[in-house]
Structures are given as C-alpha cells and as structure tokens.
Design a protein around this motif. Structure first.
Motif, PDB file in Angstrom:
ATOM      1  N   VAL A   1       9.132   2.338   3.830  1.00  0.00           N
ATOM      2  CA  VAL A   1       9.193   1.236   4.812  1.00  0.00           C
ATOM      3  C   VAL A   1       7.951   0.834   4.887  1.00  0.00           C
ATOM      4  O   VAL A   1       7.047   1.377   5.619  1.00  0.00           O
ATOM      5  CB  VAL A   1      10.136   1.717   5.818  1.00  0.00           C
ATOM      6  N   VAL A   2       7.747  -0.280   4.351  1.00  0.00           N
ATOM      7  CA  VAL A   2       6.401  -0.941   4.563  1.00  0.00           C
ATOM      8  C   VAL A   2       6.254  -2.235   5.583  1.00  0.00           C
ATOM      9  O   VAL A   2       7.113  -3.052   5.442  1.00  0.00           O
ATOM     10  CB  VAL A   2       5.883  -1.897   3.243  1.00  0.00           C
ATOM     11  N   GLY A   3       5.513  -2.265   6.665  1.00  0.00           N
ATOM     12  CA  GLY A   3       5.631  -3.089   7.533  1.00  0.00           C
ATOM     13  C   GLY A   3       4.192  -3.800   7.751  1.00  0.00           C
ATOM     14  O   GLY A   3       3.012  -3.179   7.534  1.00  0.00           O
ATOM     15  N   LEU A   4       4.048  -5.012   7.787  1.00  0.00           N
ATOM     16  CA  LEU A   4       2.935  -5.957   7.816  1.00  0.00           C
ATOM     17  C   LEU A   4       2.817  -6.538   8.804  1.00  0.00           C
ATOM     18  O   LEU A   4       3.724  -7.366   9.322  1.00  0.00           O
ATOM     19  CB  LEU A   4       2.742  -6.820   6.488  1.00  0.00           C
ATOM     20  N   PHE A   5       1.351  -6.640   9.406  1.00  0.00           N
ATOM     21  CA  PHE A   5       1.277  -7.757  10.568  1.00  0.00           C
ATOM     22  C   PHE A   5       0.020  -8.318  10.188  1.00  0.00           C
ATOM     23  O   PHE A   5      -1.127  -7.455   9.979  1.00  0.00           O
ATOM     24  CB  PHE A   5       1.248  -7.059  11.887  1.00  0.00           C
ATOM     25  N   ARG A   6      -0.315  -9.678  10.201  1.00  0.00           N
ATOM     26  CA  ARG A   6      -1.540 -10.418   9.894  1.00  0.00           C
ATOM     27  C   ARG A   6      -1.909 -11.133  11.008  1.00  0.00           C
ATOM     28  O   ARG A   6      -1.022 -11.830  11.725  1.00  0.00           O
ATOM     29  CB  ARG A   6      -0.844 -10.992   8.540  1.00  0.00           C
TER      30      ARG A   6
ATOM     31  N   VAL B   1      -7.457 -11.055   9.028  1.00  0.00           N
ATOM     32  CA  VAL B   1      -7.386  -9.612   8.847  1.00  0.00           C
ATOM     33  C   VAL B   1      -5.937  -9.161   9.066  1.00  0.00           C
ATOM     34  O   VAL B   1      -5.310  -9.728   9.752  1.00  0.00           O
ATOM     35  CB  VAL B   1      -8.235  -8.718   9.957  1.00  0.00           C
ATOM     36  N   ALA B   2      -5.524  -7.821   8.541  1.00  0.00           N
ATOM     37  CA  ALA B   2      -4.071  -7.826   8.327  1.00  0.00           C
ATOM     38  C   ALA B   2      -3.833  -6.345   8.621  1.00  0.00           C
ATOM     39  O   ALA B   2      -4.768  -5.594   8.012  1.00  0.00           O
ATOM     40  CB  ALA B   2      -3.190  -8.142   7.178  1.00  0.00           C
ATOM     41  N   GLY B   3      -2.954  -5.575   9.253  1.00  0.00           N
ATOM     42  CA  GLY B   3      -2.704  -4.238   9.413  1.00  0.00           C
ATOM     43  C   GLY B   3      -1.312  -3.906   8.438  1.00  0.00           C
ATOM     44  O   GLY B   3      -0.455  -4.768   8.603  1.00  0.00           O
ATOM     45  N   VAL B   4      -1.113  -2.845   7.982  1.00  0.00           N
ATOM     46  CA  VAL B   4      -0.142  -2.592   7.294  1.00  0.00           C
ATOM     47  C   VAL B   4       0.022  -0.986   7.653  1.00  0.00           C
ATOM     48  O   VAL B   4      -0.452  -0.091   7.774  1.00  0.00           O
ATOM     49  CB  VAL B   4      -0.427  -2.442   5.675  1.00  0.00           C
ATOM     50  N   HIS B   5       1.451  -0.793   7.688  1.00  0.00           N
ATOM     51  CA  HIS B   5       2.070   0.611   8.224  1.00  0.00           C
ATOM     52  C   HIS B   5       3.112   1.047   7.108  1.00  0.00           C
ATOM     53  O   HIS B   5       3.833   0.265   6.914  1.00  0.00           O
ATOM     54  CB  HIS B   5       2.582   0.516   9.506  1.00  0.00           C
ATOM     55  N   VAL B   6       2.997   2.030   6.649  1.00  0.00           N
ATOM     56  CA  VAL B   6       3.951   2.688   5.783  1.00  0.00           C
ATOM     57  C   VAL B   6       4.619   3.773   6.249  1.00  0.00           C
ATOM     58  O   VAL B   6       3.841   4.880   6.621  1.00  0.00           O
ATOM     59  CB  VAL B   6       3.212   3.046   4.486  1.00  0.00           C
ATOM     60  N   PHE B   7       5.742   3.968   6.519  1.00  0.00           N
ATOM     61  CA  PHE B   7       6.675   4.955   6.748  1.00  0.00           C
ATOM     62  C   PHE B   7       7.270   5.625   5.502  1.00  0.00           C
ATOM     63  O   PHE B   7       7.974   4.987   4.607  1.00  0.00           O
ATOM     64  CB  PHE B   7       7.964   4.960   7.872  1.00  0.00           C
ATOM     65  N   MET B   8       6.917   7.174   5.096  1.00  0.00           N
ATOM     66  CA  MET B   8       7.710   7.726   4.084  1.00  0.00           C
ATOM     67  C   MET B   8       8.782   8.437   4.631  1.00  0.00           C
ATOM     68  O   MET B   8       8.929   9.429   5.480  1.00  0.00           O
ATOM     69  CB  MET B   8       6.340   8.608   3.655  1.00  0.00           C
ATOM     70  N   VAL B   9       9.928   7.960   4.193  1.00  0.00           N
ATOM     71  CA  VAL B   9      11.201   8.750   4.278  1.00  0.00           C
ATOM     72  C   VAL B   9      11.806   9.418   3.295  1.00  0.00           C
ATOM     73  O   VAL B   9      11.954   8.786   2.054  1.00  0.00           O
ATOM     74  CB  VAL B   9      12.141   7.525   4.776  1.00  0.00           C
TER      75      VAL B   9
ATOM     76  N   LEU C   1      -0.698 -11.409  -0.703  1.00  0.00           N
ATOM     77  CA  LEU C   1      -1.587  -9.864   0.033  1.00  0.00           C
ATOM     78  C   LEU C   1      -0.467  -8.927   0.141  1.00  0.00           C
ATOM     79  O   LEU C   1      -1.117  -7.771  -0.416  1.00  0.00           O
ATOM     80  CB  LEU C   1      -1.619 -10.429   1.632  1.00  0.00           C
ATOM     81  N   LEU C   2       0.699  -9.276  -0.153  1.00  0.00           N
ATOM     82  CA  LEU C   2       1.756  -8.070  -0.161  1.00  0.00           C
ATOM     83  C   LEU C   2       1.556  -7.456  -1.657  1.00  0.00           C
ATOM     84  O   LEU C   2       1.547  -6.263  -1.981  1.00  0.00           O
ATOM     85  CB  LEU C   2       3.133  -8.763   0.149  1.00  0.00           C
TER      86      LEU C   2
ATOM     87  N   ALA D   1       8.333  -0.364  11.347  1.00  0.00           N
ATOM     88  CA  ALA D   1       7.134  -0.279  10.717  1.00  0.00           C
ATOM     89  C   ALA D   1       6.019  -1.546  11.164  1.00  0.00           C
ATOM     90  O   ALA D   1       4.796  -1.475  11.451  1.00  0.00           O
ATOM     91  CB  ALA D   1       7.241  -0.475   9.176  1.00  0.00           C
ATOM     92  N   GLU D   2       6.706  -2.783  11.130  1.00  0.00           N
ATOM     93  CA  GLU D   2       5.762  -3.936  11.690  1.00  0.00           C
ATOM     94  C   GLU D   2       5.244  -3.776  13.052  1.00  0.00           C
ATOM     95  O   GLU D   2       4.106  -4.126  13.324  1.00  0.00           O
ATOM     96  CB  GLU D   2       6.664  -5.241  11.724  1.00  0.00           C
ATOM     97  N   THR D   3       6.073  -3.146  14.096  1.00  0.00           N
ATOM     98  CA  THR D   3       5.257  -2.951  15.415  1.00  0.00           C
ATOM     99  C   THR D   3       4.274  -1.790  15.121  1.00  0.00           C
ATOM    100  O   THR D   3       3.174  -2.105  15.865  1.00  0.00           O
ATOM    101  CB  THR D   3       6.520  -2.257  16.428  1.00  0.00           C
TER     102      THR D   3
END
Length: 782
Positions: free
Chosen positions: A342-347, A351-359, A383-384, A447-449
């Motif tokens: 699960v990939v969440g992106l906040f930009r 600059v941008a932050g990405v968080h990846v949950f591995m389920v 970007l993605l 994930a975006e949070t």
C-alpha cells in the motif's frame, strides 16, 4: 534525478561489552573483577534479560563525569525538540539506537505525550534509564484508534524482535466470527482458524471477549445454530451421510432451541429456506448494519425498565454498548488474505514523502518511508512512476497487488514488469489498483497520513524549512534586483462581489514565515457601483502607507517587499498612488494568477519568471494564497452579517438582547414602528436615551417608506385617491415593511441621513407638544 532517502528498519542487534579492563604490560587487556549484585538487582536484570557487563558499561558511562552527562543532556534536548513535531494522535512508536536499529516498540493513545515520558524520565519502569541511554532517534506510525495501534504493535515486535520487548507475548492470530456457509444449516462460531473457502468470516476483532459477546448477542437477536452445539454437530454428520435425514423430525429439541438461541433445526422446527433468511439477517448484523437490531434491543430495554426489571434492562444495555464498541474496523489487519503493498504519497512544492505498508497474509509486517527531493516541478504521475521503478528495482519482495491512490498511466507495462520480477511458479500476476472505497481505500488513506508525517519528520530532522526559506529569500533578492533579502514581505488582495462588501487584506511574512500578529484587514470606503480592484488597491495603499500609519508601531516596520495579488494593472494603480504620496523607497511587484509571473516596475520587456518548483516561487505562492484566504474570509464574514442586518442595528445602544426584548413586547415590527415615544418608554425595555434614538430612527424609516410609496405610484398606505391599502392589501404592505426593516439597502439606513423634520418631531415628542409649535422659529413638517 530525485534523491531517495530510506529509513533503516533493520532487525535490532547490540554490541555487548565483555568487561575488558585496561591493557597490562604484556599487551593483553585485564579482566576487572565484577562487583557483587544484590539479589533484587540480579532478579531485575534477569527479568529485563540484559547481561551484567552491558549494564556495568552503562553505569560506568553515566558515571564518567561531566562530559558524558553533557553529551546525554544534549542528546535528550535534541530528541525533545524533534518530539515537538510528533502529532497528538494514537499510533505506534519505535525507539532506535545510534546504528538505526529498533530497540523498543510501543503503542500510545497520544504519541507526543507518551514519548516525552521517556526522555523526561517520567516512566518508573526499571528498564527506562537503560533504554534512554541507548536511544538516538525514533520513528512513529499514526493509526486511527487504539485497537489498530495494538495490532500494529504486535506485528512490528514480531518483525524487529526488539531487545526491550523480549517479554511481549503474541498469539500470532486474531479472532474472527465465522458462518459455515457450506453446511445445509450454517452455524455461527468464534474462531482463530486459517480461513476456509466454504466459510464466511467477519472481523478481525482485537477484543476476544467482545467478539464472543457479539456471537451471543447476534443469536439472541436472530436465532441461529452454533458449532458448539452437540445436536447441531450430530445433525451435520447425519446430513453428510444421508441428505434425506432432513425429513427426520423425531429428534428431541436441543437446549439452545428451548431457551430461544436456536431455531430448532435439529428437531425439524425450521426449513432450510427459512433458516437462510436468518443467516442473511445475521450477515447484515455482523457486517455492521446494527441500526434495526439496536432499535430492537432498545425497545426491549425500555420495556424491561417499565416493568421495573432493572437488572434485565442493565444486561440489555450492556449488550447495546458491546455492539457500539465493535463498530471500529481495523486498518492494521486486512479482513482478507491480502498480499499487497500500500503506497501513500504526500507532496509539497519542492519535496514529497512516500510511505509503503507491506501487507502479507492480511497483516502489515513492515513499513518503509522515503523522501523524494524533486528538484523541479514534475506531475504526480511522473513522480509516482519514478518512485515505483526505483523502489521495485531495489527490493526483492514483490507483492501480488500494489494499491495506490491513482493508477499510473503505464499500468499495463508496470504490471508486466512486476509480474516478471515476481516469477511465480504458479503463474500469479501482479495487479495494480486504485480503490475508491472500502477497506483498501482506507489503507491508502492511512499510508498517506503516515507519508505526511514522514515528510514532517524529515523537515524537522534536517531543518529543511529554514534552508528552503533562506534559499527563497536569496533567490527573490536576485530575481527582483533588491538591495537585500526581503525579510519583511507584505501582500495585499482585494475581495468583492460587484462592488458590494469590498474588503482588502494585508498579510505579513517575517523571515519567510507568516507573522499573523501583523495581519490587517480593511473595509473599502470608496463608493463603488461595480467591482474596481484598481481604486480599491489605491485606497488601501494610501491608508496603509500614510505617514501616521507608518509611524504606528501596531503596523510594524517598513516592508522590504510589497506583493500585489494581480498583474500589471494593479501594480500600475499602486505605483500611481505611491507617486502621489512621494514614496519611492519600497520595492513592489504584482503576481499574476494565471502563469505565476511577477511584474516589476523597472522591467518593460516582460514579467520576471521564477523557476518552476523553486523555493522562491513556492514562497511567493504561499504568501499570495495566504492573502487570498484572509481576504475571502473577511468578505464572507461581512456578507453574512449583511444578509441578516436589521433596521434596529442602526440604533446606538441597541444590542441583540434589547432588540429581541422589544420585538417580544410589541409582538411585531409593525406595532413597534407605529408606537409613540411614550409607549416605547413605558415598555421599560431600553433606557430613555436609547428609546429616543430608536424613535428618531423609526420616524426617519416611516418617512422614507412614505416617500417611496408616493414616488412608486401608491403601494401600500400612500395618501391620495386610488392608493389605499387595497392596492396590495394590508398584509402585503406589512410584509414589505418587515422585509425592508430586516435588510435595508447598503448605505441607505436611517443612520446614514439626517432630516430636520424628523429631529423636530422627536424634540416635540420629548417636550410633549405638537410638531411645529415652537414659537416663531418652528417649522411645519411637509
């Protein structure tokens, strides 16, 4: 090329001090004798699972003197500063040592307060001083409730096996409520079993007792067999051997059927068709559709209370509370055997932050966070795309599904590439999806949070905002040919609707950051028949930069740069006003909205174009957007007040309480406007001075209404033949008066004009004489 920063989430390991002392003459290190420990200390060390030499090292380091103490104090002070950016939300936190290895995982209802307890030594557990000695950094994951934090804490402890969590117990499974849909008479059960294809599962639940209570409550609401019933198990065995056993109705009813928990399937008391109806109702109930069942239980509770059976009512109330407590769905654990990233992106602009949950197998087993330094303004899709390519090129853990907020443009090519990297022996393919609702969409939101908080932590850790602001100010100094960086920036914006309720805003940025104490807003006084931003801007410039305002400390110091929300026309209007005022030492520019271009007075060849994605453009747009927000907020506030204005608002000393009391006493505005001064005073609602002012306003209002009726051709009670109330009817006339009193036209209220005739009428009423009878100087009102 984007810069990719990854947080190290490796397994925890520790360097163990072997207790070697100083070197002897032969070059070998001497073993110091270990001091004896008290039994209580030895028991504590055994409980904490820490080796004694390592503890001795920690004790020696703390006792080495002021240098070690100063280093520890500096480290704790740094961590405390970083904790200021941690949100006050539920979640899971991870303490790390100098090597970035996780040494402790915990959960909290309020992350910031809980983590501060460690560095402030407010936690009295024996291991806390040893833990604080080793921590050097931290990470955290935000969830929506405490149940999710518990599940996620278990998964992270299983993944990292932190040393200080060695005593944590984990059942490695979560409870579900299941319906055996493969049977002729499906039964309900509480289980932790591996999911079977012929069984429908509901959950997971983090509170096992609540899940068991839910099974009992569901059966009390809708009778259904349970797998724990021996008679049901016997019926299942008979039906598996001989489907005609269904016709056997000689069996004795089970206990659950006697007490109303079961429908009597074991004794032929219900047909499979009728039973399926109950199963569907149970499915709706377990899916969260509780309204009809809560209403049924509430009615039963009220009946019990009416019969004074308060114990039974209390038991039903507890069941209702149990239902309400189970409405939270879990994000930390999927309800299905999900294998996905699960990939969440906040930009932000630069600059941008990405968080990846591995389920894996429906559980979040790991999370990775990245910071992308774009360098230039690239679209979200690009970007993605770049992130997915770089991430899955580096990792060997390829999921069966990738869940995103929006699918990339080259989804098919990306799926084929990932499927090739997966190389499944069973021919499984990788699927990329962008869910819009449901459990997967909620996982993307979580994930975006966390991506947002990843970016916040990075900015705090690296002082990113300060560096970006410094670069932005230097870039503006160069691009606009300023004498020095613009440390104080003032920005103006106009907000209006066809010339009505025209306002202006002034926002101030000091050292590149909003200085809200210096914000100001203006009501435009220039009469306008239509929107005219140029005249409005000139008025604001003349008022803000007048000598008395420049000397006023409340307006702060002279700005280094003025930014106008608008293009070259707004800039020309402001420069014309500055020429009249003799101001030539303040830099000014206009920001066009369409292409984000800066118009400056010293360049006729065209606007100044700041580089796309640059820190200077980000700052200028931030200042402009803040001015627009401040102006539109004030405009909406004035417009809202204008829509609910009353003629009584023009009376000095008349507030909402007195206005309400007056209308309550006189029953309607019609009676109030027809009242004499004596009647208003006798009401004893307002003081005499306010009563006289009110009478003056009402007289002026009545006179204006009479003139409007005469000029308008006799509407309502205008004088003259053929202009009686019958023209519109008395009710219509009163309604007109009420509407006019409630919302007069802008600028035409009674307080805006003065009439000698009305003044004379008020003086006559106060003195108790007829108007126009005051000696030779008196006048008769026409």
């Amino acid at each position: 090329m984007d810069e990719l920063n990854e947080t190290n989430n490796g397994a925890a390991s520790f360097d163990v001090d072997d207790g070697l002392g100083p070197a002897d003459a032969g070059g070998f290190e001497r073993l110091d004798p270990e001091p004896a420990l008290d039994p209580e200390d030895a028991e504590r060390l055994e409980r904490e699972g820490r080796r004694r030499p390592a503890l001795n090292r920690a004790v020696r380091e703390r006792g080495d003197g002021s240098a070690a103490d100063d280093a520890l104090a500096a480290k704790l002070e740094r961590i405390k500063q970083e904790l200021n950016a941690v949100p006050t939300l539920p979640g899971v936190y991870l303490w790390k040592d100098k090597s970035g290895q996780v040494i402790y995982v915990g959960k909290a209802k309020q992350l910031r307060a809980r983590m501060r307890q460690y560095v402030n030594y407010q936690d009295e557990r024996a291991k806390i001083p040893l833990l604080v000695d080793q921590i050097d950094s931290f990470d955290y994951l935000v969830v929506e409730n405490e149940h999710e934090s518990l599940v996620l804490e278990k998964n992270l402890i299983n993944q990292h096996a932190p040393f200080f969590n060695a005593d944590f117990k984990d059942d490695k499974s979560y409870p579900f409520i299941a319906l055996t849909k493969g049977d002729v008479f499906p039964a309900i059960k509480y289980t932790r079993e591996k999911h079977r294809p012929d069984t429908k599962y509901f959950g997971p639940y983090t509170d096992s007792r609540a899940a068991r209570d839910m099974v009992d409550i569901a059966r009390r609401v809708v009778p259904l067999c349970a797998t724990s019933c021996a008679d049901w198990r016997g019926l299942k065995r008979r039906l598996d051997k001989d489907p005609l056993a269904l016709l056997d109705r000689d069996a004795r009813p089970c206990f659950d059927a006697h007490v109303g928990l079961g429908p009597g399937a074991c004794c032929g008391g219900i047909t499979p068709e009728e039973y399926r109806v109950n199963v569907k109702r149970i499915e709706r109930f377990l899916s969260g559709q509780h309204r009809e069942f809560v209403e049924e239980l509430t009615e039963e509770m009220q009946t019990a209370a009416a019969e004074l059976d308060f114990e039974r009512a209390a038991r039903i109330k507890a069941r209702i509370d149990t239902i309400n407590s189970l409405t939270d769905r879990q994000h930390a654990v999927s309800t299905r055997n999900l294998d996905a990233d699960v990939v969440g992106l906040f930009r932000e602009e630069t600059v941008a932050g990405v968080h990846v949950f591995m389920v894996r197998e429906g559980r979040i087993i790991n999370s990775n966070e990245f910071v992308l330094n774009r360098g230039k303004d690239v679209p979200d899709q690009d970007l993605l795309h770049m992130f997915l390519l770089r991430y899955y090129d580096a990792t060997t853990s390829i999921p069966h599904e990738v869940i995103l907020r929006d699918e990339p443009e080259d989804t098919e090519a990306m799926e084929a590439w990932l499927t090739e990297k997966l190389a499944s022996p069973h021919g499984a393919k990788v699927r990329i999806c962008a869910p819009q609702k449901g459990e997967k969409a909620e996982l993307v939101g979580m994930a975006e949070t966390n991506a947002k908080h990843t970016l916040m932590r990075y900015k705090v850790r690296t002082n990113y905002d300060d560096k970006r602001i410094n670069n932005a100010l230097l870039q503006l100094e160069s691009a606009l040919a300023l004498d020095e960086p613009p440390m104080r920036i003032e920005c103006f914006d106009i907000s209006t609707i066809h010339g009505s309720y025209t306002v202006a805003s002034m926002v101030v940025f000091t050292n590149g950051k909003p200085d809200k104490n210096q914000y100001r807003r203006f009501k435009i006084k220039t009469p306008l028949d239509e929107a005219n931003d140029f005249l409005s801007m000139q008025e604001v410039m003349s008022r803000r930069y007048a000598p008395e305002r420049m000397a006023d400390e409340r307006f702060g110091s002279k700005p280094d740069l003025i930014i106008l929300d608008g293009g070259k026309p707004q800039l020309s209007a402001a420069l014309e006003m500055f020429d009249r005022m003799g101001i030539d030492d303040i830099a000014m520019c206009g920001l066009a909205k369409r292409d984000e271009e800066l118009f400056v007075p010293w360049q006729d060849t065209g606007p100044v174009v700041l580089p796309s994605g640059s820190a200077s453009l980000y700052l200028v747009k931030q200042v402009r957007d803040e001015a627009h927000r401040f102006a539109i907020t004030f405009h909406r506030e004035l417009r809202g007040k204008g829509m609910t204005a009353s003629i009584l608002d023009d009376v000095v000393g008349m507030g909402p309480v007195r206005k309400k009391a007056l209308l309550k006493h006189f029953k309607s505005f019609r009676n109030l406007k027809a009242a004499t001064l004596e009647e208003i005073k006798e009401a004893r609602v307002v003081p005499n001075e306010v009563a006289e002012e009110l009478y003056r306003v009402l007289q002026q209002y009545n006179r204006d209404r009479k003139d409007e009726r005469v000029v308008g051709g006799g509407v309502g009670r205008a004088e003259g033949p053929g202009t009686s109330e019958a023209a519109c009817g008395p009710d219509a006339s009163d309604a007109l008066d009420e509407r006019a009193a409630a919302c007069p036209p802008a600028g035409t209220g009674p307080a805006a004009t003065w009439s000698p005739a009305v003044d004379e009428a008020v003086r006559a009423a106060v003195q108790g004489r007829e108007p126009g009878r005051e000696g030779n100087e008196g006048r008769t009102i026409a």
